[in-house]
Design a protein around this motif. Structure first.
Motif, short mmCIF file in Angstrom:
data_model
loop_
_atom_site.label_atom_id
_atom_site.label_comp_id
_atom_site.label_asym_id
_atom_site.label_seq_id
_atom_site.Cartn_x
_atom_site.Cartn_y
_atom_site.Cartn_z
N GLU A 90 2.38 -1.00 -34.01
CA GLU A 90 1.56 -2.09 -34.52
C GLU A 90 2.31 -2.61 -35.73
OE1 GLU A 90 -3.09 -2.25 -35.06
OE2 GLU A 90 -2.16 -1.03 -36.62
N THR A 91 2.62 -3.90 -35.75
CA THR A 91 3.47 -4.41 -36.81
C THR A 91 3.10 -5.85 -37.18
OG1 THR A 91 5.78 -4.70 -37.49
CG2 THR A 91 5.26 -5.21 -35.21
N ILE A 92 3.54 -6.26 -38.34
CA ILE A 92 3.37 -7.64 -38.80
C ILE A 92 4.75 -8.13 -39.23
CG2 ILE A 92 2.35 -9.17 -40.51
CD1 ILE A 92 0.04 -7.16 -40.74
N PHE A 93 5.21 -9.23 -38.61
CA PHE A 93 6.48 -9.84 -38.95
C PHE A 93 6.26 -11.14 -39.69
CE2 PHE A 93 7.94 -7.67 -34.93
CZ PHE A 93 8.74 -6.74 -35.56
N PHE A 94 7.16 -11.46 -40.61
CA PHE A 94 7.15 -12.74 -41.30
C PHE A 94 8.48 -13.43 -41.00
CE2 PHE A 94 8.03 -15.47 -44.96
CZ PHE A 94 6.89 -16.24 -44.96
N PRO A 95 8.45 -14.58 -40.31
CA PRO A 95 9.71 -15.25 -39.98
C PRO A 95 10.35 -15.86 -41.23
CG PRO A 95 7.84 -16.57 -39.31
CD PRO A 95 7.28 -15.28 -39.82
N ILE A 96 11.67 -15.80 -41.29
CA ILE A 96 12.40 -16.43 -42.40
C ILE A 96 13.42 -17.40 -41.80
CG2 ILE A 96 12.03 -14.58 -44.05
CD1 ILE A 96 14.77 -13.51 -43.41
N ASN A 97 13.83 -18.36 -42.58
CA ASN A 97 14.69 -19.43 -42.10
C ASN A 97 16.17 -19.03 -42.18
OD1 ASN A 97 15.29 -21.89 -41.01
ND2 ASN A 97 15.25 -22.98 -42.96
N ILE A 98 16.50 -17.91 -41.58
CA ILE A 98 17.88 -17.43 -41.46
C ILE A 98 18.05 -17.00 -40.02
CG2 ILE A 98 19.55 -15.69 -42.21
CD1 ILE A 98 18.04 -15.49 -44.83
N ARG A 99 19.23 -17.16 -39.49
CA ARG A 99 19.48 -16.76 -38.10
C ARG A 99 20.71 -15.85 -38.02
NH1 ARG A 99 16.89 -19.96 -34.16
NH2 ARG A 99 15.70 -21.62 -35.09
N ASP A 100 20.66 -14.95 -37.06
CA ASP A 100 21.83 -14.16 -36.70
C ASP A 100 22.65 -14.95 -35.70
OD1 ASP A 100 21.30 -11.82 -38.18
OD2 ASP A 100 19.94 -11.08 -36.65
N ILE A 101 23.85 -14.49 -35.44
CA ILE A 101 24.68 -15.07 -34.39
C ILE A 101 24.94 -13.97 -33.38
CG2 ILE A 101 26.89 -16.12 -33.78
CD1 ILE A 101 27.02 -17.17 -36.66
N LEU A 102 24.61 -14.23 -32.14
CA LEU A 102 24.79 -13.27 -31.06
C LEU A 102 25.67 -13.91 -30.00
CD1 LEU A 102 24.00 -10.60 -29.61
CD2 LEU A 102 22.04 -11.85 -28.69
N GLU A 103 26.79 -13.27 -29.70
CA GLU A 103 27.69 -13.78 -28.66
C GLU A 103 27.81 -12.73 -27.56
OE1 GLU A 103 32.07 -15.83 -28.07
OE2 GLU A 103 31.68 -14.68 -29.88
N ILE A 104 27.59 -13.15 -26.34
CA ILE A 104 27.71 -12.26 -25.19
C ILE A 104 28.88 -12.76 -24.35
CG2 ILE A 104 26.59 -11.38 -23.12
CD1 ILE A 104 23.91 -11.85 -24.62
N ILE A 105 29.84 -11.86 -24.12
CA ILE A 105 31.04 -12.20 -23.36
C ILE A 105 31.06 -11.34 -22.10
CG2 ILE A 105 33.56 -12.27 -23.41
CD1 ILE A 105 33.30 -12.41 -26.50
N PRO A 106 31.25 -11.95 -20.92
CA PRO A 106 31.31 -11.14 -19.70
C PRO A 106 32.45 -10.13 -19.77
CG PRO A 106 31.15 -13.48 -19.18
CD PRO A 106 31.38 -13.38 -20.65
N ALA A 107 32.18 -8.91 -19.33
CA ALA A 107 33.17 -7.85 -19.36
C ALA A 107 34.06 -7.92 -18.12
CB ALA A 107 32.48 -6.49 -19.43
N ILE A 108 35.30 -7.53 -18.29
CA ILE A 108 36.23 -7.48 -17.17
C ILE A 108 35.95 -6.23 -16.33
CG2 ILE A 108 38.66 -7.25 -16.53
CD1 ILE A 108 39.27 -8.90 -19.09
N SER A 109 35.62 -5.14 -17.01
CA SER A 109 35.31 -3.89 -16.31
C SER A 109 33.82 -3.60 -16.44
CB SER A 109 36.13 -2.75 -16.90
OG SER A 109 35.77 -2.55 -18.25
N ASN A 110 33.39 -2.48 -15.90
CA ASN A 110 31.98 -2.10 -15.92
C ASN A 110 31.66 -1.28 -17.18
OD1 ASN A 110 29.37 -2.01 -15.00
ND2 ASN A 110 29.70 -0.24 -13.70
N THR A 111 32.14 -1.73 -18.31
CA THR A 111 31.89 -1.03 -19.57
C THR A 111 31.17 -1.98 -20.52
OG1 THR A 111 34.01 -1.70 -20.51
CG2 THR A 111 33.97 0.39 -19.32
N SER A 112 30.58 -1.42 -21.55
CA SER A 112 29.92 -2.23 -22.57
C SER A 112 30.50 -1.87 -23.92
CB SER A 112 28.42 -1.98 -22.55
OG SER A 112 28.14 -0.62 -22.72
#
Length: 77
Positions: free
Chosen positions: A27-49
């Protein structure tokens, strides 16, 4: 793919119970702030992460929730 997820501050957190799968009901309460993260997802060549980050170091990245979610999805898809 590049995404800019919203940041938030956790104002309150109450752990209700631990589930059999090791996760918790929260049970939680969040307060949004006007800052963003950057998330980049790149397809993998092999079956690893791999997770890499800049800025503050991520302790024990092998147990990171993003990687756990990816591995769970990879099993089904």
């Amino acid at each position: 793919m590049i995404s800019f997820p919203n940041c938030k501050i956790n104002l309150g957190l109450n752990i209700l119970r631990k589930n059999n799968d090791g996760y918790h009901d929260l049970e939680t309460i969040f307060f949004p702030i006007n800052i963003r993260d950057i998330l980049e997802i790149i397809p993998a060549i092999s079956n690893t992460s791999k997770l890499s980050a800049t800025g503050f170091p991520i302790p024990d990245s092998t147990n990171n929730l993003c990687l756990k979610a990816y591995r769970m999805l990879r099993e089904d898809f």
